[in-house]
Design a protein around this motif. Structure first.
Motif, PDB file in Angstrom:
ATOM      1  N   UNK A  15      18.753 -88.264  33.623  1.00  0.00           N
ATOM      2  CA  UNK A  15      19.459 -88.091  32.357  1.00  0.00           C
ATOM      3  C   UNK A  15      19.445 -86.699  31.792  1.00  0.00           C
ATOM      4  N   UNK A  16      18.695 -85.763  32.405  1.00  0.00           N
ATOM      5  CA  UNK A  16      18.709 -84.380  31.951  1.00  0.00           C
ATOM      6  C   UNK A  16      17.768 -84.074  30.804  1.00  0.00           C
ATOM      7  N   UNK A  17      17.319 -85.088  30.069  1.00  0.00           N
ATOM      8  CA  UNK A  17      16.370 -84.911  28.976  1.00  0.00           C
ATOM      9  C   UNK A  17      15.086 -85.651  29.298  1.00  0.00           C
ATOM     10  N   UNK A  18      13.940 -85.197  28.753  1.00  0.00           N
ATOM     11  CA  UNK A  18      12.729 -86.016  28.871  1.00  0.00           C
ATOM     12  C   UNK A  18      13.009 -87.413  28.324  1.00  0.00           C
ATOM     13  N   UNK A  19      12.452 -88.423  28.986  1.00  0.00           N
ATOM     14  CA  UNK A  19      12.835 -89.809  28.671  1.00  0.00           C
ATOM     15  C   UNK A  19      12.605 -90.177  27.210  1.00  0.00           C
ATOM     16  N   UNK A  20      11.578 -89.579  26.580  1.00  0.00           N
ATOM     17  CA  UNK A  20      11.304 -89.940  25.193  1.00  0.00           C
ATOM     18  C   UNK A  20      12.392 -89.470  24.227  1.00  0.00           C
ATOM     19  N   UNK A  21      13.242 -88.527  24.671  1.00  0.00           N
ATOM     20  CA  UNK A  21      14.309 -88.002  23.829  1.00  0.00           C
ATOM     21  C   UNK A  21      15.675 -88.584  24.199  1.00  0.00           C
ATOM     22  N   UNK A  22      15.739 -89.342  25.279  1.00  0.00           N
ATOM     23  CA  UNK A  22      17.008 -89.983  25.624  1.00  0.00           C
ATOM     24  C   UNK A  22      17.276 -91.140  24.665  1.00  0.00           C
ATOM     25  N   UNK A  23      18.542 -91.491  24.538  1.00  0.00           N
ATOM     26  CA  UNK A  23      18.934 -92.492  23.545  1.00  0.00           C
ATOM     27  C   UNK A  23      18.766 -93.914  24.064  1.00  0.00           C
ATOM     28  N   UNK A  24      18.277 -94.759  23.179  1.00  0.00           N
ATOM     29  CA  UNK A  24      18.170 -96.192  23.409  1.00  0.00           C
ATOM     30  C   UNK A  24      18.696 -96.860  22.142  1.00  0.00           C
TER      31      UNK A  24
END
Length: 372
Positions: A15-24
């Motif tokens: 996703x290109x971003x650290x997982x904690x900053x990706x959208x859910x």
């Protein structure tokens, strides 16, 4: 206190971003993890140095934000240092576990309050276990007594701080360090929903879990106001020139009244009359923005966000189309909702009924509310 670790890079999740900053669900994964501990007196968030500005902008205030380190254990130590002397117990949670149920958190708290030195949630392993190499099964392993560890893991603050100081090496979780320090750890019930996002497919699974538990409300509103003498009408907060006005106790904004009732309806909170009785003279001639703002605020107070709002104005005149975007903009300002989530449109009744005879204006509205 709660200590949330979010200093890793999480590259396996893509996703290109650290997982904690990706959208859910339209919000960063970390938002959901922090929200689970909103009732705690102290929350410390440990983030990567590159994410500090972003975290400060989004969370500073109710959350103490600390710069993390190269390893998970070192990041936890930094968070524990920020809590020194400010709590008796701490629950340490992975920021990549956004869907931890309240019951899992409470189970850890109950164990600590019941006298456990430390407590952590886990699920017993139920699948067969294999050993493998080069894509082939090379052996099996017994699953008896094996558990899948989860977070939050709870400890006496002083004891887990001591364990981290004595054993500075990195560890997969804090239970390992606690056990090295001779601290007995109680196992509390975990949950299959308490997944740790690691791989790209985990986002789809998390969305399915959220969808299953999501509380979505739909509300409808309907209002009518008759024409009276005047030179303009107020519709969805916008003054529209016309050869008549609208008759009503307040400003007779039929569109805003319908939308306000739609929000109240979704909340099962009645209608405008319940909250702003027409028998009360203080609301005579009142700006209907007061009513809509109250409904939107009430939704937020009850833990809902407005997903979208749709207003249909029914009249032969005046023409609504030239003013529809301005109306959506005004509703956006009042509700604190993006204009892209607001629709204002109009139709006629083909010269039938009271609107067809130009005796007044009717409005229909629908609002969607989503539990945060």
């Amino acid at each position: 206190a709660a200590l949330i670790t979010a200093a890793g890079r999480g590259t396996r999740a893509g996703g290109g971003l650290p997982k904690q900053w990706r959208l859910l669900g339209g919000r960063p994964v970390l938002d959901h993890a922090l929200a689970a501990f909103a009732g705690f007196e102290r929350i410390v968030l440990v983030v990567h140095p590159d994410d500090m500005a972003w975290a400060m902008d989004r969370y500073a205030g109710p959350v103490t934000i600390v710069t993390g380190a190269q390893t998970r254990a070192a990041s936890v130590r930094a968070g524990l240092a920020a809590l020194d002397g400010q709590a008796s117990h701490v629950l340490i949670h992975d920021g990549a576990r956004p869907l931890v149920p309240d019951a899992v958190i409470q189970g850890v708290i109950d164990a600590l309050q019941g006298g456990a030195q430390a407590a952590a949630p886990a699920l017993p392993v139920s699948d067969a276990l294999w050993r493998g190499s080069d894509g082939r099964v090379t052996g099996t392993a017994p699953r008896d007594g094996l558990y899948r560890a989860q977070t939050p893991q709870g400890f006496t603050l002083a004891q887990i701080s001591m364990a981290h100081r004595r054993h500075a090496d990195d560890a997969a979780d804090d239970v390992k360090l606690a056990r090295l320090a001779g601290i007995e750890v109680a196992i509390t019930p975990g949950s299959e929903d308490n997944l740790k996002i690691t791989y790209p497919a985990d986002f789809a699974r998390a969305e399915r879990i959220r969808g299953r538990d999501m509380d979505i409300r739909l509300g409808n509103g309907y209002d009518v106001h008759a024409f009276t003498s005047g030179d303009h009408v107020t519709l969805c907060g916008v003054r529209v020139p016309h050869d008549a006005g609208l008759l009503g106790h307040s400003d007779a904004d039929v569109g805003m009244h319908a939308l306000t009732d739609a929000i109240y309806g979704a909340l099962a909170q009645g209608d405008i009359g319940r909250h702003f009785p027409p028998s009360d003279p203080q609301w005579k001639g009142a700006d209907s923005a007061i009513f809509l703002a109250h409904a939107a605020s009430l939704a937020r107070d009850k833990g809902f966000r407005i997903g979208n709002a749709d207003v249909t104005l029914i009249c032969e005149a005046p023409k609504i189309g030239p003013h529809a975007l301005a109306m959506a903009h005004r509703l956006s300002e009042i509700m604190g909702l993006e204009e892209s989530r607001i629709s204002v449109k109009a139709t006629t009744s083909e010269r039938l009924g009271f609107t067809g005879r130009r005796e007044g204006i009717a409005a229909l509205a629908t609002a969607t509310l989503i539990k945060e």
